[in-house]
Design a protein around this motif. Structure first.
Motif, short mmCIF file in Angstrom:
data_model
loop_
_atom_site.label_atom_id
_atom_site.label_comp_id
_atom_site.label_asym_id
_atom_site.label_seq_id
_atom_site.Cartn_x
_atom_site.Cartn_y
_atom_site.Cartn_z
N GLU A 185 0.72 -1.17 0.04
CA GLU A 185 0.02 -0.04 0.13
C GLU A 185 0.93 1.26 -0.15
N GLU A 186 0.53 2.16 -0.68
CA GLU A 186 1.13 3.63 -0.62
C GLU A 186 0.28 4.74 -0.93
N LEU A 230 -5.01 8.16 6.22
CA LEU A 230 -4.12 8.10 7.02
C LEU A 230 -2.82 9.05 7.22
N GLU A 231 -2.30 9.75 6.15
CA GLU A 231 -1.41 10.78 6.24
C GLU A 231 -1.78 11.87 6.79
N ILE A 253 -0.44 13.68 10.28
CA ILE A 253 0.00 15.22 10.32
C ILE A 253 -0.90 16.12 11.14
N ILE A 254 -2.27 16.06 10.93
CA ILE A 254 -2.95 17.02 11.58
C ILE A 254 -3.30 16.73 13.12
#
Ligand SMILES: [Cu+2]
Length: 336
Positions: free
Chosen positions: A80-81, A86-87, A91-92
């Protein structure tokens, strides 16, 4: 497993016993400034504990769910990328945590740097606290009295401590009333503090300053206003005046018990100037030593003497303590 019993017992015992020690006095505040600090510490611990809890719960969940077991033998997860959701989440969430703690820090710092909101309408009682060689001198310019190694203040009153040092940098700290602040030889620092509960609170130097450091404690007594007025009156009537010679003797001593005087050293040994005076660009370098020229020649009692090739320690390179140290001025913890 049985052997862990005593360990748990010890842990529980420490939990019960330790809150009574002065080391946790910061979490037992007796004034608005210390309460702000205590609340901030507890809030930070809660936020950090929440972060730890989320991380550990996810960790255990992943360990259990994806461990190698018979039912998923030979299983290779899909590659998976670029998972945007999710990212964005990872970050938040840290940005929110940092932003929240920043707001808390700025607000609490602003609160403790100023007179507490409930005492804003008062003119603060000014007390100069200066350190010398493991002693604290407290000068009350308004009352015209001075004490050594103890300070009395009225309850529910804004107090402005003006800090400086006759020597190395020290740090003025009454954990149950306010945070620590440095006392330096060439400038004044200001500490606003109020006590809202009558009682005796230990004060100390929290910056290592040499061999007598451990005994550099003083009592801060928060008294009712009537008791405070009576005390000031009694000191003025019964205590001796503080002469220049007497003050030189106080400065030279390594340790002292409590002392009380009916005049202050501020008249013949003025405190250093406000840092802002020579930072504004209008003053000249000599303004820094605002003691005035007449004091320049009296370097022994000037808090910021010109650098000298010899200090009091040079003449006696290895001073040993011959007599036992005087006992601490504050004998007891402030157990409730
Ligand atoms: Cu300066």
């Amino acid at each position: 497993m049985k052997k862990k019993g005593p360990l748990y017992a010890l842990f529980l015992a420490l939990l019960v016993i330790l809150p009574g020690c002065s080391s946790l006095a910061v979490l037992n505040p007796k004034g608005p400034a210390a309460r702000t600090l205590s609340d901030t510490i507890i809030l930070s611990i809660v936020v950090m504990a929440f972060v730890l809890a989320v991380v550990y719960i996810l960790y255990i969940f992943v360990l259990v769910k994806y461990r190698a077991k018979k039912s998923n033998e030979g299983y290779i997860p899909e590659h998976e990328e670029g998972n945007k959701v999710l990212e964005a989440i990872w970050i938040i969430i840290p940005i929110i945590i940092v932003a929240f703690l920043s707001v808390v820090t700025v607000k609490s710092t602003h609160a403790v740097e100023n007179v507490a909101s409930e005492y804003k309408d008062q003119a603060p009682l000014v007390i100069y606290a200066s350190s010398s060689n493991w002693k604290w001198h407290f000068s009350y310019p308004e009352e015209g009295i001075e004490t050594v190694n103890y300070v009395n203040i009225p309850v529910h009153r804004a107090v402005e401590f003006r800090l400086y040092s006759f020597g190395t940098i020290t740090s003025f700290w009454v954990p149950q009333l306010a945070g620590q602040k440095y006392a330096m030889s060439d400038m004044l620092t200001y500490l606003n503090l109020s006590g809202d509960t009558v009682g005796s609170y230990i004060g100390k130097n929290s910056n290592f300053s040499g061999k007598g450091f451990a005994h550099m404690e003083f009592e801060t007594l928060v008294m009712t206003d009537a008791d405070y007025q009576d005390w000031v009156k009694e000191v003025k009537e019964t205590a001796p005046a503080l002469t220049e010679d007497e003050f030189k003797g106080l400065l030279a001593a390594e340790h002292l018990g409590r002392k009380t005087y009916s005049s202050t050293h501020l008249e013949f040994s003025p405190p250093p100037g406000d840092h802002s005076e020579h930072m504004s660009g209008h003053g000249t370098e000599t303004d820094m030593h605002n003691g005035g020229e007449e004091h320049e020649d009296n370097k022994e009692i000037h808090p910021s003497p010109a650098p000298s090739s010899q200090t009091e320690f040079d003449s006696n390179p290895a001073p040993e303590v011959e007599e036992p140290l005087p006992s601490s001025p504050v004998e007891e913890h402030t157990h409730e």
